[in-house]
Motif scaffolding. Sequence first.
Motif, PDB file in Angstrom:
ATOM      1  N   GLY A  92      -2.179   8.818  17.164  1.00 54.82           N
ATOM      2  CA  GLY A  92      -0.785   8.432  17.096  1.00 54.82           C
ATOM      3  C   GLY A  92      -0.333   8.250  15.672  1.00 54.82           C
ATOM      4  O   GLY A  92      -1.014   8.651  14.727  1.00 54.82           O
ATOM      5  N   ALA A  93       0.846   7.632  15.519  1.00 53.32           N
ATOM      6  CA  ALA A  93       1.463   7.491  14.206  1.00 53.32           C
ATOM      7  C   ALA A  93       1.521   6.037  13.782  1.00 53.32           C
ATOM      8  O   ALA A  93       1.702   5.132  14.598  1.00 53.32           O
ATOM      9  CB  ALA A  93       2.863   8.088  14.226  1.00 53.32           C
ATOM     10  N   ILE A  94       1.373   5.832  12.471  1.00 59.23           N
ATOM     11  CA  ILE A  94       1.610   4.538  11.846  1.00 59.23           C
ATOM     12  C   ILE A  94       2.869   4.677  10.983  1.00 59.23           C
ATOM     13  O   ILE A  94       3.015   5.651  10.239  1.00 59.23           O
ATOM     14  CB  ILE A  94       0.410   4.121  10.984  1.00 59.23           C
ATOM     15  N   HIS A  95       3.788   3.733  11.078  1.00 57.02           N
ATOM     16  CA  HIS A  95       5.055   3.782  10.349  1.00 57.02           C
ATOM     17  C   HIS A  95       5.815   5.095  10.610  1.00 57.02           C
ATOM     18  O   HIS A  95       6.190   5.800   9.673  1.00 57.02           O
ATOM     19  CB  HIS A  95       4.833   3.623   8.833  1.00 57.02           C
ATOM     20  N   PRO A  96       6.021   5.453  11.865  1.00 58.62           N
ATOM     21  CA  PRO A  96       6.670   6.740  12.142  1.00 58.62           C
ATOM     22  C   PRO A  96       8.101   6.792  11.613  1.00 58.62           C
ATOM     23  O   PRO A  96       8.820   5.794  11.607  1.00 58.62           O
ATOM     24  CB  PRO A  96       6.646   6.808  13.679  1.00 58.62           C
ATOM     25  N   GLY A  97       8.462   7.973  11.129  1.00 62.18           N
ATOM     26  CA  GLY A  97       9.835   8.225  10.735  1.00 62.18           C
ATOM     27  C   GLY A  97      10.211   7.832   9.329  1.00 62.18           C
ATOM     28  O   GLY A  97      11.365   8.006   8.924  1.00 62.18           O
ATOM     29  N   ILE A  98       9.279   7.300   8.547  1.00 59.92           N
ATOM     30  CA  ILE A  98       9.578   6.942   7.159  1.00 59.92           C
ATOM     31  C   ILE A  98       8.588   7.639   6.234  1.00 59.92           C
ATOM     32  O   ILE A  98       7.623   8.262   6.688  1.00 59.92           O
ATOM     33  CB  ILE A  98       9.537   5.412   6.939  1.00 59.92           C
ATOM     34  N   ASP A 112       6.230   6.558   4.509  1.00 61.59           N
ATOM     35  CA  ASP A 112       4.853   6.071   4.606  1.00 61.59           C
ATOM     36  C   ASP A 112       4.182   6.443   5.923  1.00 61.59           C
ATOM     37  O   ASP A 112       3.092   5.930   6.226  1.00 61.59           O
ATOM     38  CB  ASP A 112       4.826   4.542   4.454  1.00 61.59           C
ATOM     39  N   GLU A 113       4.818   7.304   6.697  1.00 66.01           N
ATOM     40  CA  GLU A 113       4.249   7.679   7.999  1.00 66.01           C
ATOM     41  C   GLU A 113       2.855   8.285   7.831  1.00 66.01           C
ATOM     42  O   GLU A 113       2.607   9.084   6.916  1.00 66.01           O
ATOM     43  CB  GLU A 113       5.141   8.695   8.715  1.00 66.01           C
ATOM     44  N   VAL A 114       1.946   7.893   8.727  1.00 65.05           N
ATOM     45  CA  VAL A 114       0.582   8.429   8.755  1.00 65.05           C
ATOM     46  C   VAL A 114       0.263   8.827  10.194  1.00 65.05           C
ATOM     47  O   VAL A 114       0.499   8.048  11.120  1.00 65.05           O
ATOM     48  CB  VAL A 114      -0.453   7.379   8.280  1.00 65.05           C
ATOM     49  N   GLN A 115      -0.235  10.014  10.369  1.00 66.61           N
ATOM     50  CA  GLN A 115      -0.691  10.462  11.686  1.00 66.61           C
ATOM     51  C   GLN A 115      -2.203  10.277  11.746  1.00 66.61           C
ATOM     52  O   GLN A 115      -2.920  10.740  10.851  1.00 66.61           O
ATOM     53  CB  GLN A 115      -0.333  11.928  11.920  1.00 66.61           C
ATOM     54  N   VAL A 116      -2.672   9.628  12.790  1.00 64.00           N
ATOM     55  CA  VAL A 116      -4.087   9.272  12.896  1.00 64.00           C
ATOM     56  C   VAL A 116      -4.692   9.949  14.124  1.00 64.00           C
ATOM     57  O   VAL A 116      -4.100   9.941  15.207  1.00 64.00           O
ATOM     58  CB  VAL A 116      -4.266   7.746  13.013  1.00 64.00           C
TER      59      VAL A 116
END
Length: 361
Positions: free
Chosen positions: A143-149, A151-155
């Motif tokens: 899933g995503a961390i901080h989606p849409g900005i 700093d978004e990270v896909q994990v």
Amino acid sequence: MADALRLAVLPGDGIGPEVVAEGLRVLEQVARLDDLEIEVFRFPQGADHYLATGELATPVFLDELAACDALYLGAVGDPRVAPRVLEAGLLIAISRHFQMDISVRPYRLASASLTPLKGRQPGGIDLVVVRECAEDLFALPAGAIHPGIDDEVQVGGIAFSRRMVERVTRYAFELARQRRQRLVMVEHSNAAASHDMWRHTFERLEPEYGDVEAWRMAPDGFAMSLISDPGIFDVVVTTWMLGGIFSDMAAALVGGLGLSGSARLSSTGGPSMFEPIHGSAPKYAGKQAVSPLAAIHSVELLLRHHGYLVSADRVATAIEHVLVSGQIPSATTRSGVSTREQGDLVLAALQDDADVREARL
């Protein structure tokens, strides 16, 4: 007569219904020629059904599939539905429920005119890609961390179990033993620690198969060799992700995705699934432009898996005939031969072959 083969048919999305229709016509003719009893059960699951009902792989649906001996799938995927909804909720859900752990994709060059490589003769490319299809990128949540900005990270993650890798590798060794006794494992343990499971499994099993010439290759080296000298390969065993890439490359070498069928084999004795490797190609839906030969090849694999070897050979011979004769010059949308017409040509080749066999008796 043996018990009837109970076949679940899921035409699915896009071009799926068109190519499955031709595959079923071929199956029906072979059944008549060889006195096979096949019961067909059709299921509507796919994009239209999901949009109308919200249903994918419900418990009732899975119970109905469990009563069948095999599944015949057209394609899954529709632009009206968000990515991965149909794929995960239907295709992967079915595969996991019935532990369809092993993907088998054969490739054989029927005519030199079909390959982009120079100097390749019919049969000069003849290999099978075996891959696991239950773990790899599917094993762990993502899933995503901080989606849409910014700093978004896909994990995501990759995981392999010893049981699964050994099951797939042993199947590949056994298959190589039946074919030309050559096996290559493609794994990336020199760079990815998660691939150590593949290397260790190879090292553990190789001594049991002394009659099979076996070796390991990194993905980049294998890719180069597949293009430059594909004739050296017989059985290729690898991960889900790598196998998806290399199976499409192999398809390109023998004529394209429109020729290539595949099998998802259950490791528990449940129904296995047979399908073309191409997608749903929604832009071609209803246009009768896509070759059904991959779906027909899947019928051959289905018959072979269930022990109907004479019938499977009939289908393989018919496919080869329409390609070698040039009646179907390619399996692309530019062939000039419609989906239905290609089905007609395969049916005619089946009948001609049957007439020849009968005349010889």
